[in-house]
Design a protein around this motif. Structure first.
Motif, PDB file in Angstrom:
ATOM      1  N   SER A 103      -3.457   0.476 -11.655  1.00  0.00           N
ATOM      2  CA  SER A 103      -3.622   1.732 -10.913  1.00  0.00           C
ATOM      3  C   SER A 103      -4.373   1.494  -9.608  1.00  0.00           C
ATOM      4  CB  SER A 103      -4.382   2.754 -11.766  1.00  0.00           C
ATOM      5  OG  SER A 103      -3.675   3.029 -12.945  1.00  0.00           O
ATOM      6  N   LEU A 104      -5.387   0.626  -9.674  1.00  0.00           N
ATOM      7  CA  LEU A 104      -6.142   0.297  -8.460  1.00  0.00           C
ATOM      8  C   LEU A 104      -5.238  -0.395  -7.439  1.00  0.00           C
ATOM      9  CD1 LEU A 104      -9.035   0.405  -7.323  1.00  0.00           C
ATOM     10  CD2 LEU A 104      -9.390  -1.893  -8.249  1.00  0.00           C
ATOM     11  N   ALA A 105      -4.378  -1.303  -7.924  1.00  0.00           N
ATOM     12  CA  ALA A 105      -3.447  -1.986  -7.016  1.00  0.00           C
ATOM     13  C   ALA A 105      -2.460  -0.996  -6.400  1.00  0.00           C
ATOM     14  CB  ALA A 105      -2.700  -3.079  -7.776  1.00  0.00           C
ATOM     15  N   SER A 106      -1.953  -0.069  -7.222  1.00  0.00           N
ATOM     16  CA  SER A 106      -1.021   0.940  -6.694  1.00  0.00           C
ATOM     17  C   SER A 106      -1.710   1.825  -5.671  1.00  0.00           C
ATOM     18  CB  SER A 106      -0.470   1.783  -7.842  1.00  0.00           C
ATOM     19  OG  SER A 106       0.135   0.977  -8.813  1.00  0.00           O
ATOM     20  N   ALA A 107      -2.974   2.191  -5.955  1.00  0.00           N
ATOM     21  CA  ALA A 107      -3.725   3.035  -5.013  1.00  0.00           C
ATOM     22  C   ALA A 107      -3.957   2.303  -3.693  1.00  0.00           C
ATOM     23  CB  ALA A 107      -5.052   3.430  -5.641  1.00  0.00           C
ATOM     24  N   ALA A 108      -4.179   0.990  -3.760  1.00  0.00           N
ATOM     25  CA  ALA A 108      -4.385   0.214  -2.524  1.00  0.00           C
ATOM     26  C   ALA A 108      -3.127   0.241  -1.659  1.00  0.00           C
ATOM     27  CB  ALA A 108      -4.760  -1.226  -2.883  1.00  0.00           C
ATOM     28  N   ILE A 109      -1.965   0.062  -2.299  1.00  0.00           N
ATOM     29  CA  ILE A 109      -0.709   0.103  -1.533  1.00  0.00           C
ATOM     30  C   ILE A 109      -0.469   1.499  -0.974  1.00  0.00           C
ATOM     31  CG2 ILE A 109       1.797  -0.154  -1.739  1.00  0.00           C
ATOM     32  CD1 ILE A 109       1.297  -2.324  -3.818  1.00  0.00           C
ATOM     33  N   LEU A 110      -0.763   2.528  -1.794  1.00  0.00           N
ATOM     34  CA  LEU A 110      -0.599   3.913  -1.321  1.00  0.00           C
ATOM     35  C   LEU A 110      -1.542   4.210  -0.162  1.00  0.00           C
ATOM     36  CD1 LEU A 110       0.807   6.612  -1.800  1.00  0.00           C
ATOM     37  CD2 LEU A 110      -1.009   7.199  -3.423  1.00  0.00           C
ATOM     38  N   ALA A 111      -2.762   3.681  -0.225  1.00  0.00           N
ATOM     39  CA  ALA A 111      -3.721   3.907   0.861  1.00  0.00           C
ATOM     40  C   ALA A 111      -3.226   3.311   2.173  1.00  0.00           C
ATOM     41  CB  ALA A 111      -5.077   3.306   0.480  1.00  0.00           C
ATOM     42  N   LEU A 112      -2.597   2.147   2.091  1.00  0.00           N
ATOM     43  CA  LEU A 112      -2.031   1.541   3.303  1.00  0.00           C
ATOM     44  C   LEU A 112      -0.959   2.441   3.905  1.00  0.00           C
ATOM     45  CD1 LEU A 112      -1.618  -2.226   2.319  1.00  0.00           C
ATOM     46  CD2 LEU A 112      -3.287  -1.234   3.900  1.00  0.00           C
ATOM     47  N   MET A 113      -0.089   2.982   3.023  1.00  0.00           N
ATOM     48  CA  MET A 113       0.995   3.838   3.514  1.00  0.00           C
ATOM     49  C   MET A 113       0.427   5.090   4.184  1.00  0.00           C
ATOM     50  SD  MET A 113       3.416   3.394   0.148  1.00  0.00           S
ATOM     51  CE  MET A 113       4.619   4.589   0.670  1.00  0.00           C
ATOM     52  N   VAL A 114      -0.585   5.692   3.551  1.00  0.00           N
ATOM     53  CA  VAL A 114      -1.136   6.941   4.092  1.00  0.00           C
ATOM     54  C   VAL A 114      -1.872   6.686   5.404  1.00  0.00           C
ATOM     55  CG1 VAL A 114      -2.788   8.794   3.648  1.00  0.00           C
ATOM     56  CG2 VAL A 114      -1.288   7.996   1.810  1.00  0.00           C
ATOM     57  N   TRP A 115      -2.712   5.618   5.424  1.00  0.00           N
ATOM     58  CA  TRP A 115      -3.477   5.365   6.653  1.00  0.00           C
ATOM     59  C   TRP A 115      -2.564   4.996   7.821  1.00  0.00           C
ATOM     60  CZ3 TRP A 115      -7.915   6.547   8.624  1.00  0.00           C
ATOM     61  CH2 TRP A 115      -8.998   6.826   7.795  1.00  0.00           C
ATOM     62  N   SER A 116      -1.403   4.387   7.544  1.00  0.00           N
ATOM     63  CA  SER A 116      -0.519   3.994   8.641  1.00  0.00           C
ATOM     64  C   SER A 116       0.131   5.190   9.325  1.00  0.00           C
ATOM     65  CB  SER A 116       0.569   3.036   8.132  1.00  0.00           C
ATOM     66  OG  SER A 116       1.487   3.719   7.292  1.00  0.00           O
ATOM     67  N   VAL A 117       0.142   6.353   8.651  1.00  0.00           N
ATOM     68  CA  VAL A 117       0.733   7.552   9.271  1.00  0.00           C
ATOM     69  C   VAL A 117      -0.320   8.648   9.449  1.00  0.00           C
ATOM     70  CG1 VAL A 117       3.056   7.112   8.411  1.00  0.00           C
ATOM     71  CG2 VAL A 117       1.465   8.416   6.996  1.00  0.00           C
ATOM     72  N   THR A 118      -1.582   8.251   9.448  1.00  0.00           N
ATOM     73  CA  THR A 118      -2.665   9.235   9.622  1.00  0.00           C
ATOM     74  C   THR A 118      -3.042   9.350  11.096  1.00  0.00           C
ATOM     75  OG1 THR A 118      -3.564   8.895   7.411  1.00  0.00           O
ATOM     76  CG2 THR A 118      -5.089   9.674   9.096  1.00  0.00           C
ATOM     77  N   TRP A 119      -3.297  10.577  11.497  1.00  0.00           N
ATOM     78  CA  TRP A 119      -3.804  10.786  12.861  1.00  0.00           C
ATOM     79  C   TRP A 119      -5.284  11.171  12.834  1.00  0.00           C
ATOM     80  CZ3 TRP A 119      -3.123   9.499  17.550  1.00  0.00           C
ATOM     81  CH2 TRP A 119      -3.740  10.208  18.586  1.00  0.00           C
ATOM     82  N   ARG A 120      -5.641  12.058  11.882  1.00  0.00           N
ATOM     83  CA  ARG A 120      -7.047  12.494  11.781  1.00  0.00           C
ATOM     84  C   ARG A 120      -7.383  12.675  10.313  1.00  0.00           C
ATOM     85  NH1 ARG A 120     -10.002  17.290  11.928  1.00  0.00           N
ATOM     86  NH2 ARG A 120     -12.027  17.113  12.967  1.00  0.00           N
ATOM     87  N   TRP A 121      -8.483  12.032   9.875  1.00  0.00           N
ATOM     88  CA  TRP A 121      -8.865  12.095   8.457  1.00  0.00           C
ATOM     89  C   TRP A 121     -10.395  12.049   8.374  1.00  0.00           C
ATOM     90  CZ3 TRP A 121      -6.557   8.534   4.065  1.00  0.00           C
ATOM     91  CH2 TRP A 121      -6.870   9.095   2.814  1.00  0.00           C
ATOM     92  N   PRO A 122     -11.048  13.167   8.644  1.00  0.00           N
ATOM     93  CA  PRO A 122     -12.525  13.167   8.652  1.00  0.00           C
ATOM     94  C   PRO A 122     -13.094  13.146   7.235  1.00  0.00           C
ATOM     95  CG  PRO A 122     -11.704  15.369   9.061  1.00  0.00           C
ATOM     96  CD  PRO A 122     -10.502  14.483   8.971  1.00  0.00           C
TER      97      PRO A 122
END
Length: 565
Positions: free
Chosen positions: A313-332
């Protein structure tokens, strides 16, 4: 004549792949004792060692190296073994490859960056609990760069558990495990005790080499340690790299001594594994004679089995985090999800990532093709007698720490007129791609039914035609799997690219590691995603092609000739 050609071919392959390693080791050994003619250093002595031992924090670096490397390998082995034991005999256990492919394909640096996005003080994990815990700002503590190396151990576990599980799964598929479990059960052993006391000892000779490879990497990795490991003092491999990249030329001699010390640490742990193996066998025989049934085995294996979903689950979350951060503009902080999404990070680098992407594709394509050709040539010229010993020599680049011979190899190449550039980097990649390709191919190649080739020969087909028209189509699945792993290994190479390229050749991995410590997570995520997508595409092709090919040829199984009518 054919025997002479086979011998000549094998000598050539060893010279191309093991010659550079020995050259690098010789140069490193010379530098460690003050002999480096390329820099005009010709005074043999212990001055580099005295300088190395005077460095502050060296003892802590060695302790951290042993702690993180041994912990990651030991826990990883236990978790992988528990995963294989729990899935054996189930349908999902027979098709582990598609499930583990994303974790196997993702390079170490990409996983490390994704984990940093999860575990950092302002990471996703703490954002999820910020509201319930009333955290108005990120806490001061973190698992990224922590002095205990916990983040580094987690990163290594995420990468090595799928690899070890795949190797173990392939190993037990050739063993009569079910019959052993039934026989052990009839003698009063639980299923867990049977796996530990019966299956593991018989499986160990087949997984010893991959386990030592994992141990060597865990003790000497640089890219993951730079992103997740402690910074001051760092693990020993990072200390050596800092000495190697220091502006003072004299520090190269100190780096040589450090590289030799790193190699000695790895060899000492190998000796420790050998000792543990002998002691475990002795204790196991005594326990069996006394009739112990291993009641605690079930608890230990059950605990390891319960931790596997957490790790995956931690590994899946790491991959998901990469996907989300790559399309993030603002995340306070402390929002759980981005306030605004955008593709700007993909467009912002502009042409900057095209060059590293081109270099990565070039090295992955060329070195994988060469490694496949050399591995097939090696296996085709193989005689069973002495095959294991000779093949073992070819795994030397994986068993030695990269930092232990790559700096020396750069000096050796310079003396041979090969400067830092595409040739040197590609050759260095090949040293690490080839052993993995051979490791994947050797089992299926030796299990190939020679009767098929004999039948083709009786119809007049020559050796080359038998290989291309009969053997390779039969072994298409393993060949594609080896190619996918070769691409993944080449894409993940950080230290060979950095050292052999003289810092002038950038790939996605070198850029991702350097951007990981930057302030803009979006750019780092874009590079990590690009770094991960190439091996995933290669794995997808390797998994889907044999399936589609078998579907297109389904009519052969339905043919009356196939049924023997």
């Amino acid at each position: 004549m054919a025997a002479v050609l086979r011998t000549g071919l094998r000598i050539l392959i060893i010279a191309v792949l093991i010659g550079p390693v020995l050259l690098g080791l010789a140069q490193t050994l010379g530098a460690a004792f003050g002999w480096l003619p390329a820099l005009g250093e010709r005074s043999i002595g212990l001055a580099p060692w005295r300088t190395l031992l005077d460095q502050p924090g060296l003892a802590t670096s060695i302790q951290l190296t042993l702690w993180t490397g041994l912990s990651a390998t030991g826990f990883g082995f236990a978790l992988a073994f528990a995963l294989v034991a729990s899935l054996h005999g189930r349908s999902i256990g027979r098709s582990l490859m598609p499930w583990l492919a994303p974790f196997l394909a993702a390079p170490h640096a990409a996983i490390a960056i994704g984990l940093a996005f999860i575990l950092a003080p302002s990471g996703w994990l703490l954002r999820l609990v910020a509201a319930p815990l009333d955290l108005t700002r990120p806490p001061d503590w973190a698992l990224v760069g922590d002095p205990m190396g916990i983040g580094l151990i987690l990163g290594l576990l995420v990468k090595e558990v799928p690899f070890l599980a795949l190797i173990m799964s392939a190993s037990v598929s050739h063993l009569p495990v079910q019959r052993w479990l039934i026989q052990a059960g009839s003698l009063g052993y639980s299923r867990s005790a049977a796996w530990i006391r019966v299956v593991l000892p018989l499986m160990w000779p087949q997984i010893r080499l991959p386990t030592l490879i994992v141990l060597s990497y865990a003790l000497s990795n640089v890219d993951m340690a730079l992103i997740l490991g402690p910074a001051n003092p760092p693990v020993l491999a990072v200390t050596v790299l800092r000495a190697y990249t220091a502006p003072e030329l004299s520090s190269l001699l100190t780096a040589g001594a450090g590289a030799l010390l790193q190699a000695m640490v790895v060899l000492v742990t190998f000796a420790g594994v050998w000792t543990i193996e002998r002691m475990t066998a002795l204790i196991g025989r005594v326990a069996l004679r006394r009739g112990h049934r291993g009641r605690l085995a079930g608890f230990g294996l059950g605990l390891a089995r319960a931790l596997n979903p957490v790790l995956l689950s931690l590994a899946s979350a790491a991959i998901l985090a990469l996907m989300v951060w790559s399309v993030t503009w603002r995340w306070p902080w402390p929002s759980r999800l981005p306030d605004q999404l955008s593709m700007a990070a993909w467009r912002q680098p502009g042409d900057s990532w095209i060059g590293p992407l081109g270099h990565s594709l070039l090295f992955a394509g060329v070195t994988t093709a060469l490694a496949l050709a050399l591995a097939i040539a090696w296996l085709e010229s193989e005689h069973r007698r002495g095959a294991t010993l000779l093949a073992g020599i070819l795994y030397l680049p994986l068993l030695l720490p990269q930092i232990g011979f790559l700096p020396g190899l750069q000096f050796g190449f310079l003396q041979l007129g090969i400067g830092p550039g595409l040739l040197a980097v590609g050759w260095a990649h090949l040293l690490f791609v080839f052993p993995y390709v051979l490791l994947v191919l050797v089992g299926p190649w030796r299990g190939y039914d020679p009767l098929l080739s004999r039948q083709a020969a009786s119809l007049g087909a020559g050796p080359l035609r038998r290989l291309l028209r009969v053997k390779l189509p039969v072994l298409l699945g393993p060949v594609l799997a080896a190619a996918a792993i070769g691409v993944a290994v080449s894409i993940a190479q950080y230290l060979p690219t950095l050292i052999m390229g003289g810092g002038r050749i950038n790939t996605l991995t070198t850029e991702a590691v350097s951007l990981a410590s930057g302030a803009d997570r979006r750019i780092a995520a874009v590079y990590a995603m690009l770094q991960m997508l190439i091996p995933i595409a290669a794995y997808a092709i390797a998994i889907m092609t044999p399936t589609l090919r078998a579907r297109r040829r389904r009519f052969l199984r339905e043919s009356p000739y196939a049924a023997g009518d």
